[in-house]
Design an enzyme around this catalytic site. Structure first.
Site, short mmCIF file in Angstrom:
data_model
loop_
_atom_site.label_atom_id
_atom_site.label_comp_id
_atom_site.label_asym_id
_atom_site.label_seq_id
_atom_site.Cartn_x
_atom_site.Cartn_y
_atom_site.Cartn_z
N SER A 74 17.02 -39.68 -60.69
CA SER A 74 17.89 -39.37 -59.55
C SER A 74 17.42 -40.04 -58.26
CB SER A 74 17.91 -37.86 -59.32
OG SER A 74 18.37 -37.19 -60.47
N1 SAH Z 1 14.73 -35.60 -63.06
C1 SAH Z 1 14.64 -36.66 -64.06
C2 SAH Z 1 15.98 -37.23 -64.39
C3 SAH Z 1 16.71 -36.35 -65.31
S1 SAH Z 1 18.17 -37.07 -66.00
C4 SAH Z 1 13.70 -37.73 -63.53
O1 SAH Z 1 13.08 -37.51 -62.49
O2 SAH Z 1 13.54 -38.76 -64.19
C5 SAH Z 1 18.67 -35.68 -66.93
C6 SAH Z 1 17.91 -35.47 -68.21
O3 SAH Z 1 18.40 -34.28 -68.81
C7 SAH Z 1 18.12 -36.58 -69.25
O4 SAH Z 1 16.88 -37.11 -69.61
C8 SAH Z 1 18.79 -35.85 -70.42
O5 SAH Z 1 18.40 -36.35 -71.68
C9 SAH Z 1 18.33 -34.43 -70.21
N2 SAH Z 1 19.13 -33.39 -70.84
C10 SAH Z 1 20.47 -33.33 -71.02
N3 SAH Z 1 20.80 -32.19 -71.66
C11 SAH Z 1 19.65 -31.49 -71.86
C12 SAH Z 1 19.33 -30.23 -72.46
N4 SAH Z 1 20.26 -29.42 -72.97
N5 SAH Z 1 18.04 -29.86 -72.49
C13 SAH Z 1 17.06 -30.65 -71.98
N6 SAH Z 1 17.29 -31.84 -71.42
C14 SAH Z 1 18.58 -32.26 -71.35
#
Ligand code: SAH
Length: 235
Positions: A74
């Protein structure tokens, strides 16, 4: 020592500190982020080390960046905003849903006492865990799993942060909050959401909305079911 103090020492003093300082002043302070602990954490944690080498030069730019497996890291401002809304006290127990690269996890580890982080995609969880370990961050546990169901074993949490967009605030994440604890999550449609906080009070939840945002979808049993195509340009 297995605490935030250890994490703070391990993450300090790299060569990109000046670029990070400008990011904090020009993108965060200038746009209203006030929490001194959040600003200090964002000044310290080396975002460039969570990116593939070809994107390192953009690490402190005012934008989201692509991560593995079609996911995103993000924009710094939205990360700071979520951390501020999560009001993390020193020593707090925190649950993160959506580890991704592990960047926000490292920030949480800097701020909190201990962080439990769930990532749906195994290669991302493994990559994040390896990066955090290489940086000497020890007050974190990363696991592959469906974060829409939370992580009951270590509940209750003082703060829960979802870094992926849910159609509604997942029940388990609310249930696993301590009294006075807060869930910060993007809630709404696949293409655009509102950043919401849900604070657990003695007799229910106090919900507040904090503006529009755009995250990749939370895919899980109490969230989106498939791999909906949210289109490009995530936050
Ligand atoms: N904050 C992170 C970015 C997250 S992007 C950073 O600093 O890099 C959102 C993430 O949520 C993705 O990696 C995706 O695979 C994950 N995601 C989506 N659905 C999910 C779920 N049900 N449980 C855990 N992770 C999930």
């Amino acid at each position: 020592m297995n605490d935030a103090g250890h994490t703070r020492r391990a993450l300090s003093g790299d060569a990109q500190a000046a670029a990070r300082g400008r990011m904090v002043d020009e993108q965060l302070v200038a746009r209203g982020i006030r929490d001194p602990q959040v600003l200090a954490a964002m000044r310290e944690v080396p975002r460039h080390l969570f990116l593939p080498p070809e994107l390192e030069a953009l690490a402190y730019a005012d934008r989201a960046l692509p991560a593995e497996a079609g996911q995103t890291i993000s924009q710094p401002w939205i990360v700071a905003r979520m951390l501020e809304l999560a009001s993390i006290a020193p020593g707090a127990r925190v649950l993160e849903v959506g580890t991704g690269t592990g960047y926000q996890t490292a920030l949480l580890a800097w701020l909190a006492g201990h962080v439990w982080s769930l990532e749906r995609l195994e290669p991302l969880a493994a990559g994040a865990a390896a990066r955090l370990a290489a940086l000497g961050v020890t007050n974190v546990r990363v696991r592959t799993g469906d974060g829409s169901l939370g992580w009951q074993e270590f509940a209750p949490y003082a703060s829960v942060l979802a870094a992926a967009a849910a159609p509604h605030a997942p029940r388990a994440l609310l249930d696993q909050l301590d009294e006075g604890g807060v869930l910060v999550a993007p809630v709404g449609g696949v293409r655009s959401q509102r950043l919401e906080t849900w604070r657990r009070e003695r007799d229910g939840f106090r919900t507040e909305r904090h503006g529009e945002c755009r995250f990749v979808p939370l895919i899980g049993r109490d969230a989106w079911s498939g791999d909906p195509d949210p289109g490009p340009e995530q936050q």
